[in-house]
Scaffold this active site. Sequence first.
Site, mmCIF file in Angstrom:
data_model
loop_
_atom_site.group_PDB
_atom_site.id
_atom_site.type_symbol
_atom_site.label_atom_id
_atom_site.label_comp_id
_atom_site.label_asym_id
_atom_site.label_seq_id
_atom_site.Cartn_x
_atom_site.Cartn_y
_atom_site.Cartn_z
ATOM 1 N N GLY A 273 0.822 -1.208 0.000
ATOM 2 C CA GLY A 273 0.000 0.000 0.000
ATOM 3 C C GLY A 273 0.851 1.250 0.000
ATOM 4 N N ASN A 274 0.219 2.365 0.273
ATOM 5 C CA ASN A 274 0.971 3.611 0.382
ATOM 6 C C ASN A 274 0.323 4.491 1.443
ATOM 7 O OD1 ASN A 274 -1.001 5.491 -0.958
ATOM 8 N ND2 ASN A 274 -0.683 4.016 -2.625
#
Length: 395
Positions: A207-208
Amino acid sequence: MSRTGREILLGVGGGIAAYKSADLIRRLQDHGYLVTVVPTPSSLNFVGTATWEALTGRPVHSQVWEKVHEVPHISLAEVSDCILIAPATADLIARIAQGRADDLLTNIVLASTAPKMIVPAMHPAMWNDAGTVANVSILRERGFLVMDPDVGRLTGGDVGAGRFPESLAIIETMNGFLSHISDLIGKEILITAGGTREPIDPVRFIGNRSSGKQGYAVAQAALSRGAKVRLISANCDLPVPQGAEIVRVETADEMNSSLNEYFAYSDVLVMCAAVADAKPTTLSNEKIKKSELTTLSFVANPDLLASISQKRRSGQIVVGFAAETSNMEVHAREKLKSKGLDIIFVNDVSGGAIFGSDETRGTMLFANAPDLDIPSTSKDTLAHELLNQVVNRLS
Ligand code: CTP
């Protein structure tokens, strides 16, 4: 009440800056506004009703128990073109954020659908207190324009953010707020927000750090200006702006399908989402045991923005964002060109700055105009600045 100009309902909170609202009334009248004052009961300790009645030539009440047969909270709510609360104390902000209705002003705020603007003034410690910060962000999410107070010397000699701004600065901000209130009526805006997640196995993902706050702020701002808003939201834990159609996605592939489904119906695309540039080559259906979790191989995701902007029809506006840690403008200009955008906003995310914050700063670059530096400001304000640029290009 005869209606020959725009009606401003001026709510006055119980802070020492209440006396400055006397000048604000005069300046509002100079600008052609008709003003009715509704003070909170505690503000009458600073400035009494006689002052407000003399300045406005109108009766002044602070409780629902006066003139009950006229149901003043409903009639004032209906007649007001804008509710301007200046000064707003921390307590008044908290009461409005809670949806309380314990005096005439807070009753009117609940009963009115008019645009609402708040001008806080308080000690810097109170302005920066977590409770006030949370209440202000609730109000901004609900579409209130909350002005940032000025920085300077306060009553008591302390210095910091909390001063009541100059009357003309308040009126200029209010004029901008009211003028763009309906400039997106009839337009459909597609917005992406948040960060995509690319699964590795049933429990893990790549993810980020994107929170989605900027995309949700653009959605809220567009709604308040009359647009129809479709929000493609990737993994955001934020309240959905009232009136937005929400499309929830998890991965870049899902976001791509939704973009392709809705782009053709949209006048504007604002691509705020942080899209994962790559995903694991294989998705394991079983949880990978830690002893086997040593290397991951990736396959590139498509550039969603670059490919959707190739499908644009004439008149559609496409806006991108860029997150950079160095050579910001150079990289952003490359992205503006290679992705075929009208506007790109680049922010400096070195050290994780901006992600998750309510504040942002950076530069707006355009296909056909000089760059615009945006000093530190709220994501709500940036959202409106961006939409101002979009509206210029739509017309
Ligand atoms: N974007 C996209 N699809 C991707 C990557 C990015 O649509 N696979 C969009 C983002 O939503 C954003 C813009 O492209 O509006 C720029 O994203 P950014 O992460 O700054 O740039 P990248 O194109 O990913 O390039 P790099 O990571 O090399 O900086």
